[in-house]
Design an enzyme around this catalytic site. Structure first.
Site, PDB file in Angstrom:
ATOM      1  N   SER A 117       0.840  -1.185   0.000  1.00 27.25           N
ATOM      2  CA  SER A 117       0.000   0.000   0.000  1.00 27.25           C
ATOM      3  C   SER A 117       0.886   1.250   0.000  1.00 27.25           C
ATOM      4  O   SER A 117       1.708   1.406  -0.909  1.00 27.25           O
ATOM      5  CB  SER A 117      -0.965  -0.057   1.188  1.00 27.25           C
ATOM      6  N   TRP A 118       0.757   2.149   0.972  1.00 24.56           N
ATOM      7  CA  TRP A 118       1.661   3.288   1.032  1.00 24.56           C
ATOM      8  C   TRP A 118       3.112   2.818   1.003  1.00 24.56           C
ATOM      9  O   TRP A 118       3.973   3.469   0.402  1.00 24.56           O
ATOM     10  CB  TRP A 118       1.423   4.130   2.279  1.00 24.56           C
TER      11      TRP A 118
END
Length: 321
Positions: A117-118
């Protein structure tokens, strides 16, 4: 009967806090084989912190696994759930510098990078600047934190969750609802009034929990029950998203063309509504050494067996190289 693809739980054999400047100390830990292949874990969020489950993707006999909590979260100091001071000197560039400082501190020449994700955004941004230090990459639930992605996750995806999105929007004062949602929430999260901060943090985290759920009866992650986590997480996510992670749109997609020598496995759920499949698909098309693995029933959460199994298989494959 469950067929858990993960390795058994393990404990770190060394850990500490590394002073990286600007008043920040990042927490790091090391587990697995001290003589094994070095691998770095970059967690999502921003602001979620590393948890013991990350260790279980790696064969502890073959990997030297390094986990770090990014600035302002997890066990790093100061914590964004305690003070807005944790938001100062907290940018993508600072995190990249922290990774390099930790690499040198641990005496590692180059390592495999795992990001989710991030964490996949941060991994790509790090590799773009320090490609000589990245041996391979395994990325899953992939994001590049572009304007399109942030607008999608704060507005567009609401077409799938209309009631939850309405609550998310209506938690903002009326005069802030038509502008940038991440920026509006960030203003509330650093408001001097603790009650305002808490309401905004709860609304933000309720939305985060809603959009990762593939089933209506899916329970939110237990971490959202912790007020300190909620506030710190929401502050950091909205800080980074309001600034588009200090990255130009398309910057990371262009950067992967220069990572042709870095083998990568990109793992993504076909029904990941938070981060549409088009992002890793575009990366794979531009990155000669990247292989895209699509999980048919996978969402954004990597907790299902198919996604976890794909991550373990990719890391097992690289362990032999």
């Amino acid at each position: 009967m469950s067929n858990d693809p993960l390795y058994p739980p393990c404990e770190p054999h060394s850990w500490g806090h590394l002073a990286v400047g600007d008043g920040h100390q990042i927490y790091w830990e090391e587990c697995g084989n001290p003589a094994g292949k070095p691998a770095l874990v970059l967690h999502g969020g921003p602001g979620s912190g590393c948890t013991p489950g990350w260790r279980r993707y790696f064969d502890p006999m073959r990997y030297r696994v390094i986990l770090m909590d990014q600035r302002g979260c997890g066990r790093s100091r100061p914590h964004a759930g305690d003070t807005v001071d944790a938001l100062a000197a907290n940018t993508t560039a600072h995190l990249i510098a922290d990774i390099e400082q930790l690499r040198r501190h641990l005496g590692i020449q180059c390592w495999l990078v795992l990001g989710a994700s991030w964490g996949s955004t941060l991994a790509l941004a790090y590799a773009a600047r320090h490609a000589e230090c990245v041996r391979e990459m395994v990325l899953f639930s992939i994001a590049t934190t572009t304007s399109f992605e942030i607008d999608w996750i704060t507005r567009g995806v609401g077409i799938y969750f209309p009631a939850a999105w309405e609550r998310f929007r209506d938690a903002l004062p009326a005069h802030l609802r038509d502008g940038d949602i991440a920026t509006a929430y960030h203003r509330l999260l650093i408001d001097p009034d603790p009650a305002t901060q808490e309401r905004a943090a709860r609304a933000w985290c309720d939305w985060e929990a809603a959009i990762v759920a593939l089933r209506a009866d899916q329970k939110p992650h237990p971490r959202y029950a912790d007020p300190r986590f909620r506030l710190g997480f929401a502050r950091l996510v909205t800080l980074y998203w309001s600034q588009r992670a200090w990255l130009a749109d398309g910057e990371l997609l262009a950067a992967v063309e220069g990572l042709g020598h870095v083998p990568a496995v990109l793992i993504h759920g076909r029904v990941d509504l938070c981060n549409p499949l088009v992002t890793p698909w575009r990366l794979a098309r531009a990155w000669p050494e990247a292989r895209l693995v699509t999980i048919d029933q996978g969402g954004h959460d990597a907790g299902d067996e198919a996604t976890s199994g794909a991550i373990v298989a990719a890391l097992d494959g690289f362990a032999r190289s």
